[in-house]
Design an enzyme around this catalytic site. Structure first.
Site, mmCIF file in Angstrom:
data_model
loop_
_atom_site.group_PDB
_atom_site.id
_atom_site.type_symbol
_atom_site.label_atom_id
_atom_site.label_comp_id
_atom_site.label_asym_id
_atom_site.label_seq_id
_atom_site.Cartn_x
_atom_site.Cartn_y
_atom_site.Cartn_z
ATOM 1 N N CYS A 1 -7.068 -1.400 8.549
ATOM 2 C CA CYS A 1 -5.676 -1.594 7.837
ATOM 3 C C CYS A 1 -5.363 0.054 7.592
ATOM 4 O O CYS A 1 -4.226 0.521 7.951
ATOM 5 C CB CYS A 1 -5.766 -2.453 6.734
ATOM 6 S SG CYS A 1 -5.936 -4.221 7.010
ATOM 7 N N HIS B 1 -0.286 -5.839 2.286
ATOM 8 C CA HIS B 1 -1.892 -6.626 2.641
ATOM 9 C C HIS B 1 -1.859 -7.592 2.058
ATOM 10 O O HIS B 1 -0.613 -8.337 0.666
ATOM 11 C CB HIS B 1 -3.039 -6.214 1.963
ATOM 12 C CG HIS B 1 -4.210 -5.454 2.437
ATOM 13 N ND1 HIS B 1 -4.405 -3.847 2.577
ATOM 14 C CD2 HIS B 1 -4.283 -5.540 3.489
ATOM 15 C CE1 HIS B 1 -4.836 -3.311 3.058
ATOM 16 N NE2 HIS B 1 -5.320 -4.672 4.059
ATOM 17 N N GLU C 1 0.840 -1.414 -0.167
ATOM 18 C CA GLU C 1 0.599 0.238 -0.059
ATOM 19 C C GLU C 1 0.987 1.410 0.143
ATOM 20 O O GLU C 1 1.749 1.362 1.130
ATOM 21 C CB GLU C 1 -1.196 0.164 0.998
ATOM 22 C CG GLU C 1 -1.837 -1.201 1.197
ATOM 23 C CD GLU C 1 -3.341 -1.075 0.200
ATOM 24 O OE1 GLU C 1 -2.954 0.035 -0.093
ATOM 25 O OE2 GLU C 1 -3.550 -2.518 0.112
#
Length: 209
Positions: free
Chosen positions: A149, A168, A85
């Site tokens: 998250c 992730h 991410e």
């Protein structure tokens, strides 16, 4: 002598929803078994899937460990690759956590920017690991999902001035084993640490010949 070793903090999450076993924490424990390399001390911890717990835990992690890098790992039921991410988001937190709570403001920081980016170039990390013979595919995303998250990532990016990453992982064996996930975390984090080394840019120029 020990004090000179740089520290990396890596977190996974506890079980939630349909995830009776959270692949993120399993992968982080596997990484702990593997270690990083001899220059870094690795500290791992399991994070509750609770907004308020995240708010109280993260400042302590940053302050107590003074880490070179913090990497948070979470599970995504829809992921089929190990996903790096690039940024965390401030607003849109309407999903209830494991305590059936969500922030009244629906955001991480009342006056914070909408999006915070990691100082790390995730595209480069992704490319390097995918070009290696690891056998696990990485991809890059700019949407960490507006749940714990994303919330954790944004909070940690703020606390660490961007020296932070979020990864992730897919659920276990869909398609990767815990060992594969641990190896993928190790490879990605070592690439990230290379980017943070002060002589990074020079080294790159010399090696490209």
């Amino acid at each position: 002598i020990m004090a000179s070793r740089k520290k990396v903090v890596v977190t996974g999450f506890e079980p939630f929803g349909e995830h009776d076993v959270n692949a993120s924490w399993v992968a982080v424990q596997e990484l702990e078994r593997l270690g990083l390399d001899e220059t870094f001390d690795l500290y791992v911890c399991e994070v509750p899937v609770e907004y308020q717990a995240v708010q109280s835990l993260l400042p302590v992690l940053w302050k107590e460990h003074g880490p070179q890098l913090v990497v948070h790992v979470g599970v995504s039921g829809t992921a089929t690759t190990v996903t790096l991410e690039q940024c965390g988001h401030n607003k849109g937190y309407t999903r209830l956590d494991n305590c059936s709570f969500c922030p009244a403001s629906q955001c991480c920081m009342e006056s914070g920017p909408d999006c915070l980016k990691s100082v790390l170039d995730m595209e480069t990390v992704c490319k390097r690991v995918n070009e290696s013979s690891l056998g696990v595919t990485l991809s890059v995303s700019k949407d960490a999902g507006r749940y714990l998250c994303d919330y954790t990532y944004y909070t940690s990016l703020h606390l660490g001035h961007g020296r932070c990453a979020f990864i992730h992982v897919p659920p276990l064996d869909k398609p990767y084993s815990s060992r594969d996930l641990g190896r993928a975390l190790q490879a990605a984090i070592l690439e990230m640490l290379k980017q943070l080394e002060p002589d990074h840019s020079q080294g790159d120029r010399c090696n490209n010949g």
